[in-house]
Design an enzyme around this catalytic site. Structure first.
Site, PDB file in Angstrom:
ATOM      1  CD  GLU A  37      -2.913   0.710   2.475  1.00 58.25           C
ATOM      2  OE1 GLU A  37      -3.548   1.701   2.808  1.00 58.25           O
ATOM      3  OE2 GLU A  37      -2.891  -0.353   3.134  1.00 58.25           O
ATOM      4  NE  ARG A 263       3.633  -8.309  10.903  1.00 60.97           N
ATOM      5  CZ  ARG A 263       3.023  -7.597   9.945  1.00 60.97           C
ATOM      6  NH1 ARG A 263       2.037  -8.111   9.281  1.00 60.97           N
ATOM      7  NH2 ARG A 263       3.386  -6.376   9.691  1.00 60.97           N
ATOM      8  CE  LYS A 273       3.040   0.087   4.808  1.00 59.55           C
ATOM      9  NZ  LYS A 273       2.527  -0.040   3.452  1.00 59.55           N
TER      10      LYS A 273
HETATM   11  P1  ATP Z   1       2.604  -2.397   8.186  1.00 63.32           P
HETATM   12  O1  ATP Z   1       1.730  -3.256   9.033  1.00 63.32           O
HETATM   13  O2  ATP Z   1       4.008  -2.312   8.623  1.00 63.32           O
HETATM   14  O3  ATP Z   1       2.016  -1.045   7.934  1.00 63.32           O
HETATM   15  P2  ATP Z   1       1.484  -3.540   5.907  1.00 63.32           P
HETATM   16  O4  ATP Z   1       1.326  -5.011   5.956  1.00 63.32           O
HETATM   17  O5  ATP Z   1       0.297  -2.709   6.140  1.00 63.32           O
HETATM   18  O6  ATP Z   1       2.691  -3.132   6.815  1.00 63.32           O
HETATM   19  P3  ATP Z   1       1.612  -3.427   3.090  1.00 63.32           P
HETATM   20  O7  ATP Z   1       2.101  -2.335   2.250  1.00 63.32           O
HETATM   21  O8  ATP Z   1       0.165  -3.728   3.093  1.00 63.32           O
HETATM   22  O9  ATP Z   1       2.111  -3.109   4.555  1.00 63.32           O
HETATM   23  O10 ATP Z   1       2.448  -4.744   2.855  1.00 63.32           O
HETATM   24  C1  ATP Z   1       2.904  -5.203   1.604  1.00 63.32           C
HETATM   25  C2  ATP Z   1       3.301  -6.643   1.758  1.00 63.32           C
HETATM   26  O11 ATP Z   1       4.352  -6.782   2.712  1.00 63.32           O
HETATM   27  C3  ATP Z   1       2.152  -7.480   2.266  1.00 63.32           C
HETATM   28  O12 ATP Z   1       2.049  -8.646   1.460  1.00 63.32           O
HETATM   29  C4  ATP Z   1       2.531  -7.808   3.674  1.00 63.32           C
HETATM   30  O13 ATP Z   1       2.036  -9.064   4.037  1.00 63.32           O
HETATM   31  C5  ATP Z   1       4.044  -7.790   3.639  1.00 63.32           C
HETATM   32  N1  ATP Z   1       4.596  -7.474   4.951  1.00 63.32           N
HETATM   33  C6  ATP Z   1       4.354  -6.375   5.688  1.00 63.32           C
HETATM   34  N2  ATP Z   1       4.993  -6.438   6.872  1.00 63.32           N
HETATM   35  C7  ATP Z   1       5.679  -7.603   6.886  1.00 63.32           C
HETATM   36  C8  ATP Z   1       6.523  -8.259   7.833  1.00 63.32           C
HETATM   37  N3  ATP Z   1       6.804  -7.713   9.018  1.00 63.32           N
HETATM   38  N4  ATP Z   1       7.066  -9.449   7.500  1.00 63.32           N
HETATM   39  C9  ATP Z   1       6.779 -10.005   6.309  1.00 63.32           C
HETATM   40  N5  ATP Z   1       5.996  -9.450   5.377  1.00 63.32           N
HETATM   41  C10 ATP Z   1       5.435  -8.270   5.647  1.00 63.32           C
HETATM   42 MG    MG Z   2      -1.468  -2.870   4.954  1.00 59.69          MG
END
Ligand code: ATP
Ligand code: MG
Length: 549
Positions: A37, A263, A273
């Site tokens: 995102e 994760r 984020k």
């Molecule tokens: P955050 O929770 O840090 O804001 P998010 O999951 O909302 O991260 P996205 O931009 O939606 O961020 O994530 C893009 C991809 O990265 C998704 O497929 C998500 O599953 C993966 N991802 C995010 N954080 C992790 C993590 N800590 N370990 C592994 N994969 C991750």
């Molecule tokens: Mg997200």
């Protein structure tokens, strides 16, 4: 195909893929995607997902898309989009296609109409609070909405009115008609479209209804022909809904499958984020690329290498069980990568002046020092040596502790690459601090001369005083520390700036250049702060590992 069969699968996801290749579920196709995102910078957790998706595609000669998951109508920040692309490339990957989920809004709308026609979706007038109330709990089934049995024509009409903007935000939603008694709360008639009178960076004001993630994501995957949609464990309970959407929309004969992995969590590291953005907005850090940040931009500026990050992601593997990885392992990978790559330089901090009283005044020798003991191919450099030198503050003790083999009055040490030098006397300032050390050298003991006489226990490094270059050093510690209440709080000592004296060659360091400061650690000339006149170094990592296997 044959070369694939011979290779051993590296993780459970590869096991699944190899079964699918064998059964030809998707023919020979393997297609993954990384779907960020664009609402912040990527962090080291994303790196795990990037590595997994791209290397999986590489391994099976498949494809991997970069897809911006921008179904949420927030203002686009091109800064985030640019940073995401820079980060993926820095890690060494290249996407096959770069796509935007919002480009599929028309098709998603169409899919929603299809569900309504099939009696699988309905417009609900309950408020958000009521919907929550009606949902029930894990122990009790939910209650059906009074709008659940609305006829399809009426649903179609109202949904169209929703699209035209007849209703306010939250006045109505479109819900999937699944099962209010399902033990899986996600299946209790989830909301799949909501009203939001908000401009979208891509579609402008064309839409005032937006699809929810659980409805949009499977459709995005299916449209792109994704075969294996890899996501994190929190979405495991959403998988039945993912499958339901694709089955009920029914447009794709061989729909993608969602696979969840754990994760990445790192000790002493906050990886969200939203939290990282708050730190940037509040000025707690110098920006998204502050070298203390766990963002990819931050660790890049800190001096970590893409090779080290990829090595780390490989070592931690992919599993189905959540755990927290010791951040020492990441540092270990950085150290391992730099060990044979970078040249060594002499730098002293808290310098103490050394005067070699029996060394001729005005004389300067050019001594050869090896650049990297473990990588002889990195050659040697010349370093000036003369009567006045600096040594590191840590390398002198007026009253030595046990097993201290460095400089103290009466002790002799080797100055690395130079001579044996004895500390004869410490001269003090009026305030009691050390002004300088009066020392003497033994001309016979020059390095490389084959001197076979007595041995000394300590070897220290040094910098020629006249030609020394002043540098700034930024030493980092983790941003967050465990506090007494068992939580985490900001570490006030996460950045400590010091000054150092360096051998003259370091005055030519270019932004982004990495070195080992002999006996100290690995450092990089900061990309932003290093100029022609001022050299500012980030400490990447120390030499010694705190990480235990
Ligand atoms: P955050 O929770 O840090 O804001 P998010 O999951 O909302 O991260 P996205 O931009 O939606 O961020 O994530 C893009 C991809 O990265 C998704 O497929 C998500 O599953 C993966 N991802 C995010 N954080 C992790 C993590 N800590 N370990 C592994 N994969 C991750
Ligand atoms: Mg997200």
């Amino acid at each position: 195909m044959s070369d694939i069969k011979e290779r051993k699968p590296e993780n459970f996801i590869h096991n699944i893929i190899e079964k699918d290749l064998e059964s030809q579920k998707y023919g020979d196709r393997v297609h993954t995607r990384f779907p960020p995102e664009p609402n912040g910078y990527l962090h080291i957790g994303h790196a795990k997902s990037i590595c997994l998706n791209f290397t999986t595609a590489e391994k099976y000669h498949g494809k991997c898309n970069l897809r911006y998951d921008d179904t949420n109508p927030v203002k686009e920040d091109t800064e985030y989009v640019d940073s995401i692309e820079e980060d993926v490339k820095w890690l060494g990957f290249q996407w096959d296609e770069r796509l935007w989920a919002s480009d599929y809004f028309d098709e998603m709308y169409d899919c929603a109409l299809e569900l309504i026609k099939k009696g699988k979706a309905y417009v609900c007038d309950l408020s958000a609070d009521q919907i929550r109330e009606y949902r029930g709990t894990l122990k009790e089934p939910g209650k059906e909405s009074p709008y659940r049995e609305r006829p399809a024509e009426e649903n179609l009409r109202i949904f169209e009115e929703m699209r035209q903007g007849k209703y306010r935000d939250g006045e109505k939603v479109l819900r999937a008609k699944i099962d209010m008694a399902s033990p899986n709360m996600n299946m209790r008639d989830p909301v799949i479209y909501r009203i939001a009178h908000t401009e979208h960076h891509n579609t402008g004001d064309k839409w005032c209804i937006y699809p929810m993630y659980d409805f949009a994501h499977p459709i995005e995957d299916a449209i792109e022909g994704i075969t294996h949609s890899i996501c994190t464990l929190e979405f495991e309970d959403h998988r039945p809904l993912y499958d339901w959407v694709l089955r009920e929309v029914g447009r794709w004969p061989q729909p993608p499958q969602q696979i969840e992995f754990a994760r990445l969590n790192l000790t002493n590291t906050v990886m969200s984020k939203r939290y990282l953005k708050a730190m940037v907005d509040q000025g707690t850090v110098e920006g998204w690329d502050d070298p203390r940040m766990p963002t990819i931009a931050g660790i890049r500026r800190r001096g970590y290498t893409p090779e080290a990050v990829r090595d780390f992601c490989e070592r931690i593997g992919v599993s189905k069980a959540n755990s927290t990885v010791d951040s020492g392992l990441l540092e270990h990978c950085v150290r391992e990568d730099l060990k044979t790559k970078v040249e060594s330089r002499n730098v002293v901090e808290n310098p103490i002046k050394v005067i070699i009283t029996n060394y001729p005044e005005g004389k300067t020798e050019l001594l050869s020092l090896e650049n990297n003991r473990e990588a002889p191919e990195l050659g040697e450099r010349t370093v000036p040596f003369s009567r006045e030198l600096y040594v590191d503050g840590d390398d002198f003790m007026e009253v030595p502790v046990k097993k201290y083999f460095r400089l103290f009055p009466g002790n002799e040490v080797r100055f690395k690459g130079a001579y044996f030098i004895r500390c004869d006397r410490a001269v003090k300032n009026p305030d009691g601090s050390i002004k300088e050390l009066l020392c003497s050298y033994d001309p016979q003991t020059r390095s490389g001369s084959g001197f076979e006489g007595r041995k000394v226990k300590g070897t220290i490094h040094w910098v020629d005083a006249a030609s020394a270059v002043k540098i700034k050093i930024r030493n980092y510690d983790c941003l967050m520390k465990d506090d007494e209440e068992g939580g985490q709080s900001l570490n006030p000592d996460s950045l400590i700036e010091t000054e150092g004296y360096a051998e003259p060659l370091l005055g030519e360091a270019k932004p982004g250049e990495r070195f080992q400061f002999f006996r100290k650690g690995y450092y990089i000339a900061d990309e932003k702060l290093t100029t022609e006149d001022e050299k500012v170094f980030n400490k990447i990592v120390g030499l010694k590992s705190s990480w235990k296997k």
